[in-house]
Design a protein around this motif. Structure first.
Motif, PDB file in Angstrom:
ATOM      1  N   UNK A   1       0.769  21.891  11.928  1.00  0.00           N
ATOM      2  CA  UNK A   1       1.201  21.245  13.151  1.00  0.00           C
ATOM      3  C   UNK A   1       0.975  19.749  13.142  1.00  0.00           C
ATOM      4  N   UNK A   2       1.909  19.016  13.749  1.00  0.00           N
ATOM      5  CA  UNK A   2       1.781  17.564  13.954  1.00  0.00           C
ATOM      6  C   UNK A   2       1.607  16.763  12.673  1.00  0.00           C
ATOM      7  N   UNK A   3       2.222  17.212  11.568  1.00  0.00           N
ATOM      8  CA  UNK A   3       2.090  16.447  10.326  1.00  0.00           C
ATOM      9  C   UNK A   3       2.707  15.062  10.469  1.00  0.00           C
ATOM     10  N   UNK A   4       3.815  14.966  11.228  1.00  0.00           N
ATOM     11  CA  UNK A   4       4.447  13.665  11.426  1.00  0.00           C
ATOM     12  C   UNK A   4       3.518  12.711  12.169  1.00  0.00           C
ATOM     13  N   UNK A   5       2.819  13.207  13.182  1.00  0.00           N
ATOM     14  CA  UNK A   5       1.897  12.359  13.935  1.00  0.00           C
ATOM     15  C   UNK A   5       0.699  11.951  13.079  1.00  0.00           C
ATOM     16  N   UNK A   6       0.214  12.894  12.302  1.00  0.00           N
ATOM     17  CA  UNK A   6      -0.919  12.582  11.426  1.00  0.00           C
ATOM     18  C   UNK A   6      -0.516  11.542  10.381  1.00  0.00           C
ATOM     19  N   UNK A   7       0.719  11.636   9.904  1.00  0.00           N
ATOM     20  CA  UNK A   7       1.220  10.662   8.930  1.00  0.00           C
ATOM     21  C   UNK A   7       1.258   9.270   9.537  1.00  0.00           C
ATOM     22  N   UNK A   8       1.723   9.192  10.777  1.00  0.00           N
ATOM     23  CA  UNK A   8       1.763   7.893  11.463  1.00  0.00           C
ATOM     24  C   UNK A   8       0.348   7.328  11.633  1.00  0.00           C
ATOM     25  N   UNK A   9      -0.585   8.204  11.948  1.00  0.00           N
ATOM     26  CA  UNK A   9      -1.972   7.764  12.134  1.00  0.00           C
ATOM     27  C   UNK A   9      -2.543   7.178  10.847  1.00  0.00           C
ATOM     28  N   UNK A  10      -2.386   7.902   9.724  1.00  0.00           N
ATOM     29  CA  UNK A  10      -2.951   7.426   8.464  1.00  0.00           C
ATOM     30  C   UNK A  10      -2.279   6.132   7.998  1.00  0.00           C
TER      31      UNK A  10
ATOM     32  N   UNK B   1      -0.634 -12.689   8.933  1.00  0.00           N
ATOM     33  CA  UNK B   1       0.362 -12.862   7.872  1.00  0.00           C
ATOM     34  C   UNK B   1      -0.102 -12.277   6.543  1.00  0.00           C
ATOM     35  N   UNK B   2      -1.409 -11.979   6.443  1.00  0.00           N
ATOM     36  CA  UNK B   2      -1.927 -11.408   5.193  1.00  0.00           C
ATOM     37  C   UNK B   2      -1.675  -9.903   5.091  1.00  0.00           C
ATOM     38  N   UNK B   3      -1.237  -9.288   6.177  1.00  0.00           N
ATOM     39  CA  UNK B   3      -0.990  -7.844   6.170  1.00  0.00           C
ATOM     40  C   UNK B   3       0.164  -7.490   5.237  1.00  0.00           C
ATOM     41  N   UNK B   4      -0.055  -6.507   4.409  1.00  0.00           N
ATOM     42  CA  UNK B   4       0.961  -6.050   3.473  1.00  0.00           C
ATOM     43  C   UNK B   4       1.553  -4.715   3.936  1.00  0.00           C
ATOM     44  N   UNK B   5       2.766  -4.476   3.486  1.00  0.00           N
ATOM     45  CA  UNK B   5       3.501  -3.283   3.908  1.00  0.00           C
ATOM     46  C   UNK B   5       2.817  -2.008   3.423  1.00  0.00           C
ATOM     47  N   UNK B   6       2.915  -0.964   4.251  1.00  0.00           N
ATOM     48  CA  UNK B   6       2.353   0.342   3.920  1.00  0.00           C
ATOM     49  C   UNK B   6       3.487   1.366   3.857  1.00  0.00           C
ATOM     50  N   UNK B   7       3.496   2.141   2.776  1.00  0.00           N
ATOM     51  CA  UNK B   7       4.472   3.221   2.609  1.00  0.00           C
ATOM     52  C   UNK B   7       3.723   4.558   2.613  1.00  0.00           C
ATOM     53  N   UNK B   8       4.178   5.468   3.451  1.00  0.00           N
ATOM     54  CA  UNK B   8       3.599   6.817   3.476  1.00  0.00           C
ATOM     55  C   UNK B   8       4.648   7.794   2.948  1.00  0.00           C
ATOM     56  N   UNK B   9       4.281   8.551   1.909  1.00  0.00           N
ATOM     57  CA  UNK B   9       5.183   9.551   1.333  1.00  0.00           C
ATOM     58  C   UNK B   9       4.540  10.921   1.507  1.00  0.00           C
ATOM     59  N   UNK B  10       5.173  11.765   2.286  1.00  0.00           N
ATOM     60  CA  UNK B  10       4.648  13.098   2.533  1.00  0.00           C
ATOM     61  C   UNK B  10       5.526  14.149   1.878  1.00  0.00           C
TER      62      UNK B  10
ATOM     63  N   UNK C   1       0.825  -1.199   0.000  1.00  0.00           N
ATOM     64  CA  UNK C   1       0.000   0.000   0.000  1.00  0.00           C
ATOM     65  C   UNK C   1       0.868   1.262   0.000  1.00  0.00           C
ATOM     66  N   UNK C   2       0.407   2.272  -0.736  1.00  0.00           N
ATOM     67  CA  UNK C   2       1.135   3.540  -0.821  1.00  0.00           C
ATOM     68  C   UNK C   2       0.170   4.697  -0.585  1.00  0.00           C
ATOM     69  N   UNK C   3       0.572   5.606   0.296  1.00  0.00           N
ATOM     70  CA  UNK C   3      -0.173   6.844   0.525  1.00  0.00           C
ATOM     71  C   UNK C   3       0.762   8.000   0.191  1.00  0.00           C
ATOM     72  N   UNK C   4       0.338   8.863  -0.712  1.00  0.00           N
ATOM     73  CA  UNK C   4       1.144  10.028  -1.089  1.00  0.00           C
ATOM     74  C   UNK C   4       0.313  11.272  -0.795  1.00  0.00           C
ATOM     75  N   UNK C   5       0.881  12.175   0.002  1.00  0.00           N
ATOM     76  CA  UNK C   5       0.115  13.368   0.383  1.00  0.00           C
ATOM     77  C   UNK C   5       0.960  14.625   0.237  1.00  0.00           C
ATOM     78  N   UNK C   6       0.363  15.658  -0.352  1.00  0.00           N
ATOM     79  CA  UNK C   6       0.981  16.977  -0.446  1.00  0.00           C
ATOM     80  C   UNK C   6       0.421  17.864   0.663  1.00  0.00           C
ATOM     81  N   UNK C   7       1.304  18.491   1.436  1.00  0.00           N
ATOM     82  CA  UNK C   7       0.864  19.402   2.495  1.00  0.00           C
ATOM     83  C   UNK C   7       1.594  20.731   2.318  1.00  0.00           C
TER      84      UNK C   7
END
Length: 308
Positions: free
Chosen positions: A85-94, A110-119, A74-80
């Motif tokens: 404030x607290x963008x790092x914490x919000x990134x961890x939450x999402x 074991x079915x869980x797949x890796x998640x990548x967050x790109x901010x 999974x990949x999440x890409x977000x432009x801010x």
């Protein structure tokens, strides 16, 4: 040519969230995450591909890009653009929320797949000087990444200082494109013969945008201008943060949303005083005459007269 500001949420998603041009997102992800050989992304499924939102929806919609690759990672890409404030914490939450939501009832962990967050942020978060930083969980004693469910990558645009002749990597070029496209009037030679960049520049060329897209794009520009002006005014008066946010929201709803949303819906006729006020505000922010005319409906001569 005149390119849109890629730091604008709508512009960013129109380019990188385009299901018909998935190679743009694939190139960006492979570069930023340093994926090579068997790790390289070959295909993505963009889960919330670009669709023109209505202004009402902008209040509640997070304009991120969500995708999965051929390995179902999974990949999440977000432009801010603004530091709220607290963008790092919000990134961890999402990222954590996306990771947990994969697990259906009765399924194995074991079915869980890796998640990548790109901010991608238009402000500084961390104390280091690198414009791209990667973050993951490692064993403190061994330095090994033994818990690998979630990874983060942050691009801090203010730290990127490279000029065109200093661009060496694909990551350099993508970040330069995001940060500087609005200032260009042609595609630089450094981006020639690279298909993904040619297509990205074509989509970012505002002359290829339709009227509705430009009105939403301009709305978001004016929304930010109004927020900045309201913030400065509130700071001068010594108002606390809560009052500042309330004034920003009220000013947006009372002046900008009422005007531009009304223009899109065709229900409210803008008053000349409001048009003049928005035009003067836009001139102070150095928007060009054509854009101001599209926003307000004033003629070029009427706008020129306001400069006097």
């Amino acid at each position: 040519m005149k390119f849109v500001d890629m730091k604008n949420d709508i512009a960013f998603k129109k380019v990188f969230g385009n299901s018909d041009k998935k190679n743009i997102l694939i190139s960006f992800l492979n570069a930023v995450l340093d994926f090579k050989d068997e790790k390289m992304i070959k295909d993505v499924d963009i889960l919330n591909s670009y669709q023109l939102p209505k202004i009402k929806e902008l209040k509640e919609t997070i304009l991120d890009i969500r995708a999965t690759n051929q390995n179902n990672e999974k990949f999440i890409v977000e432009m801010q653009r603004k530091d709220l404030g607290d963008f790092d914490k919000r990134s961890e939450y999402y990222a954590a929320k996306t990771y947990v939501e994969q697990l259906e009832k009765g399924k194995s962990y074991s079915t869980l797949k890796k998640v990548y967050f790109i901010g991608i942020v238009n402000f500084k978060i961390f104390g280091n000087k690198h414009y791209v930083s990667r973050h993951w969980t490692v064993n403190k004693e061994t330095g090994l990444q033994e818990l690998d469910g979630v990874e983060f990558a942050f691009i801090e645009l203010p730290k990127f200082k490279k000029k065109l002749n200093e661009l060496k990597t694909i990551t350099d070029k993508w970040v330069y494109f995001i940060k500087n496209a609005r200032k260009m009037d042609m595609i630089p030679k450094e981006f020639e013969n690279i298909e993904e960049f040619q297509e990205a520049f074509k989509i970012a060329n505002q002359y290829n945008w339709n009227k509705d897209e430009m009105e939403i794009y301009d709305y978001m520009i004016l929304k930010e201008i109004d927020e900045i002006n309201a913030l400065k005014t509130a700071e001068k008066k010594g108002e606390i943060r809560g009052k500042i946010e309330g004034k920003i929201e009220g000013k947006i709803e009372g002046k900008i949303e009422g005007k531009i949303e009304g223009k899109i819906e065709g229900k409210i006729e803008g008053k000349m005083e409001e048009k003049i006020k928005i035009a003067k505000n836009s001139l102070k922010q150095n928007l060009d005459i054509k854009t101001i005319s599209l926003i307000t409906g004033l003629t070029a001569k009427e706008i020129e007269d306001l400069k006097i």
